[in-house]
Design an enzyme around this catalytic site. Sequence first.
Site, mmCIF file in Angstrom:
data_model
loop_
_atom_site.group_PDB
_atom_site.id
_atom_site.type_symbol
_atom_site.label_atom_id
_atom_site.label_comp_id
_atom_site.label_asym_id
_atom_site.label_seq_id
_atom_site.Cartn_x
_atom_site.Cartn_y
_atom_site.Cartn_z
ATOM 1 C CG ASN A 252 35.518 50.744 22.677
ATOM 2 O OD1 ASN A 252 35.956 49.783 22.064
ATOM 3 N ND2 ASN A 252 35.859 50.991 23.933
ATOM 4 C CB CYS B 227 37.314 65.646 26.060
ATOM 5 S SG CYS B 227 35.812 66.493 26.552
ATOM 6 C CE1 TYR B 228 38.809 59.797 30.279
ATOM 7 C CE2 TYR B 228 37.546 60.032 32.289
ATOM 8 C CZ TYR B 228 38.721 59.705 31.654
ATOM 9 O OH TYR B 228 39.804 59.308 32.370
ATOM 10 C CB CYS C 252 29.424 52.969 21.932
ATOM 11 S SG CYS C 252 29.188 53.664 23.579
ATOM 12 C CD GLU D 77 27.524 48.833 21.259
ATOM 13 O OE1 GLU D 77 27.306 48.068 22.215
ATOM 14 O OE2 GLU D 77 28.350 49.774 21.323
#
EC number: 3.5.4.5
Length: 152
Positions: free
Chosen positions: A61, A66-67, A72, A74
């Site tokens: 990840n 900036c969330y 992720c 995967e």
Amino acid sequence: MEGDGQHPAPTAPPDRPHGERLQLLLRRSREAKNCAYCPYSRFPVGAALLTAGGEIFSGCNVENACYSLGVCAERTAIQKAISEGHTSFRAMAIASDMGDHFITPCGACRQVMREFGTDWDIYLTKADGTYIVKRLEELLPLSFGPEDLKKV
């Protein structure tokens, strides 16, 4: 232990990784976790993806201030495989530091995985290395995929 759901059946299906190949897949997911960039959540995740051709692509990840721009583990592994020309997958192992709980992919990752079929294995691990195996179709039942676009 038989029946506890934390170990694969003694004889794995022919397309399921086993033995040294499975141990390598699990190890690569743990190694990828160590590369995670997660200064905000402090929740490192690693993934290792086994292609139909036997290659393994790992990912971690990667967060962002900036969330919503983070990605992720995967999806990182899948994007790496796709960028190298692979679109057929056999299995993915996912690792985290969750302790007594198995790590599971988020909904967005499940949908991205689904783009490439439903009949591949996902190894959900605990921090101690134990795991359970789920088919993608179990993690995303009644899913929407590329073939559904042809039904219109």
